[in-house]
Motif scaffolding. Sequence first.
Motif, PDB file in Angstrom:
ATOM      1  N   TYR A  26       0.910  -1.155   0.103  1.00 45.42           N
ATOM      2  CA  TYR A  26       0.106  -0.134  -0.055  1.00 45.42           C
ATOM      3  C   TYR A  26       0.786   1.312  -0.113  1.00 45.42           C
ATOM      4  O   TYR A  26       0.428   2.420   0.020  1.00 45.42           O
ATOM      5  CB  TYR A  26      -0.856  -0.102   1.274  1.00 45.42           C
ATOM      6  CG  TYR A  26      -1.919  -1.111   1.311  1.00 45.42           C
ATOM      7  CD1 TYR A  26      -2.842  -1.367   0.702  1.00 45.42           C
ATOM      8  CD2 TYR A  26      -1.305  -2.263   2.050  1.00 45.42           C
ATOM      9  CE1 TYR A  26      -3.770  -2.426   0.750  1.00 45.42           C
ATOM     10  CE2 TYR A  26      -1.929  -3.417   2.197  1.00 45.42           C
ATOM     11  CZ  TYR A  26      -3.472  -3.561   1.733  1.00 45.42           C
ATOM     12  OH  TYR A  26      -4.104  -4.550   1.608  1.00 45.42           O
ATOM     13  N   VAL A  67      -9.173   2.134   1.207  1.00 46.22           N
ATOM     14  CA  VAL A  67      -8.610   1.541  -0.236  1.00 46.22           C
ATOM     15  C   VAL A  67      -9.405   0.591  -0.611  1.00 46.22           C
ATOM     16  O   VAL A  67      -9.881  -0.304   0.193  1.00 46.22           O
ATOM     17  CB  VAL A  67      -7.063   1.058   0.147  1.00 46.22           C
ATOM     18  CG1 VAL A  67      -6.847   0.459  -1.250  1.00 46.22           C
ATOM     19  CG2 VAL A  67      -6.162   1.985   0.572  1.00 46.22           C
ATOM     20  N   HIS A  72      -4.408   1.665  -8.442  1.00 43.61           N
ATOM     21  CA  HIS A  72      -4.430   3.147  -8.374  1.00 43.61           C
ATOM     22  C   HIS A  72      -3.429   3.881  -9.224  1.00 43.61           C
ATOM     23  O   HIS A  72      -2.337   3.334  -9.106  1.00 43.61           O
ATOM     24  CB  HIS A  72      -4.206   3.385  -6.637  1.00 43.61           C
ATOM     25  CG  HIS A  72      -5.101   2.993  -5.724  1.00 43.61           C
ATOM     26  ND1 HIS A  72      -6.533   3.548  -5.524  1.00 43.61           N
ATOM     27  CD2 HIS A  72      -5.390   1.857  -5.138  1.00 43.61           C
ATOM     28  CE1 HIS A  72      -7.176   2.846  -4.866  1.00 43.61           C
ATOM     29  NE2 HIS A  72      -6.687   1.649  -4.265  1.00 43.61           N
ATOM     30  N   THR A  77      -4.139   7.053  -2.344  1.00 46.53           N
ATOM     31  CA  THR A  77      -4.258   6.095  -1.311  1.00 46.53           C
ATOM     32  C   THR A  77      -2.820   5.879  -0.658  1.00 46.53           C
ATOM     33  O   THR A  77      -2.735   5.049   0.157  1.00 46.53           O
ATOM     34  CB  THR A  77      -4.917   4.967  -1.915  1.00 46.53           C
ATOM     35  OG1 THR A  77      -4.070   4.245  -2.891  1.00 46.53           O
ATOM     36  CG2 THR A  77      -6.246   5.054  -2.365  1.00 46.53           C
ATOM     37  N   ASP A  87      -8.413  -1.503   4.037  1.00 47.64           N
ATOM     38  CA  ASP A  87      -8.716  -2.091   2.600  1.00 47.64           C
ATOM     39  C   ASP A  87     -10.073  -3.013   2.933  1.00 47.64           C
ATOM     40  O   ASP A  87     -10.163  -3.686   3.589  1.00 47.64           O
ATOM     41  CB  ASP A  87      -7.493  -3.285   2.540  1.00 47.64           C
ATOM     42  CG  ASP A  87      -7.431  -4.035   1.247  1.00 47.64           C
ATOM     43  OD1 ASP A  87      -8.389  -3.706   0.439  1.00 47.64           O
ATOM     44  OD2 ASP A  87      -6.612  -4.597   0.837  1.00 47.64           O
ATOM     45  N   THR A 140     -14.482   3.029  -6.844  1.00 52.84           N
ATOM     46  CA  THR A 140     -13.380   3.667  -6.917  1.00 52.84           C
ATOM     47  C   THR A 140     -13.164   4.608  -8.102  1.00 52.84           C
ATOM     48  O   THR A 140     -12.956   5.823  -8.327  1.00 52.84           O
ATOM     49  CB  THR A 140     -11.906   3.070  -6.808  1.00 52.84           C
ATOM     50  OG1 THR A 140     -11.788   2.435  -5.576  1.00 52.84           O
ATOM     51  CG2 THR A 140     -10.725   3.924  -6.938  1.00 52.84           C
TER      52      THR A 140
END
Length: 484
Positions: A26, A67, A72, A77, A87, A140
């Motif tokens: 991440y 997230v 992405h 994020t 998440d 998203t």
Amino acid sequence: MSIKDELEKIVGKENVSDLRDDLLQYAQDLSLLPAGMANIVVQPESSEQVSAVVKWANENNVPVVPVSSKVHFHGSTIPKQGGIVMDLGKMNKIIEIDVFDRRIRIEPGVTWGQLAPELDKQGMRMVMPLCPHKDRSVLTDYLEREVPTNTVYEYNEPMQGFEVVWPNGDIFRGGSASVHGYPQSKAHGSNPSGPGLDFYRLVQGAQGTMGALTWSNLKIEHKPQIDKVLFAPITDLARGQEFLYRILPRRIGEEVLLLNNVDLATILADKWPDDFAALRKALPPWTLVVVICGLVRRPEEKIAYEEKFLNGVMKNEFKDIALTDNLPGFPGIGKKLLPLLRNPWPKEVYWKNQWKGASQSLFFICKPKATPAYVKTVQAVAVKYGYKPEDLGVYVQPIEHNRACQLEFTFFYNPADASEKANIANLYKEAAAALINEGAYFTRPYGVLAPMMYERAGSYTSLLKRVKKIFDPNNIMNPGNLCF
């Protein structure tokens, strides 16, 4: 008791990790923005767990970064101040497919690759952005206001009712979902915005700084009964825009877009690099793609009307534009391109990253007639940084019958070359500054674009800060990002 212990009580031991390898997943995305490391990652499996995590974080002043996607592109994020990555990928249920009202209700972890085949079984489809990544969260994309390839006004706002967890942990429903007893109380054909004030614009584009969606209603559409994909080679972008000004206000076409030879070659190429090089060389500077289709009601008549109108316009006003069912020199291109426009990107390597391994896209909203001038501006900045103008990917997406358009430039680069990567970052920033000075409207200012836009809009920035203070007084939701 440690943070990990507290969060394990909420979501279970199997859904909490502070291992470095897990956190690294991440820390960075496909953007040029620097990495940032969270302290811990949690994977809630219900709205109640999301609420409990956010409530605990708010009471203890711990940052939370929501997230919901594996992919992405914009840095929105990346944890800027550590804290918790929340998440939502395990919340991946397609809760409801309502064919009658052309609506679905899905959780944030549902991806394009998961949703598209399920809708296909029902004879339905999503109106989607250009070739979305199959592992990207559908919600998203619509929270980040990705522009669909369909120019019809009704599809411009696909989000309807939703459930969101505010920064204090409260669960809130907006739109028709706010009606008591929803979904059992839902009546067919009811107003999708529901009674009173709706908050979907507050959470859209906010990059997780105002709350975390746990499900949403989205518009869907019937699969067309008849499709005709039409192409026109365009050498003069200004002339192509004049043609679109003439036809799109008459509601001609569903998917309508303009791609330069680099972007279209990148999408169509199968064997790399040979196919790409050959296509790029042979394709016209611009290709106009217009898909006309008949849906459920009287599809043949709709197709006939649109073809008659187009033929009349070309015969009487635009004799220099030939919009036909094939692009000269590229037999069968329509059969290949249409599935790519109607489905998520099918290959493992995303289409924009096939050429050099990575890319950075710069996009904004403008008047269609201004696009030629903006193209020249970016080409001039590219030359300054040693980037060949002919290597730029350029994509023009008309919006709402050509009321406006999104103009997107893609800079392709080798991510293993640090100097090339740094050069693209500088080119990106200078091109954006030049475009802003000429009136480009960045409605989705990510990363370095945010301060560039906000310093020009003092009153708007002040208002955003006040709204953020109301909804998130402790500033725990994705701090350091848009909406402060």
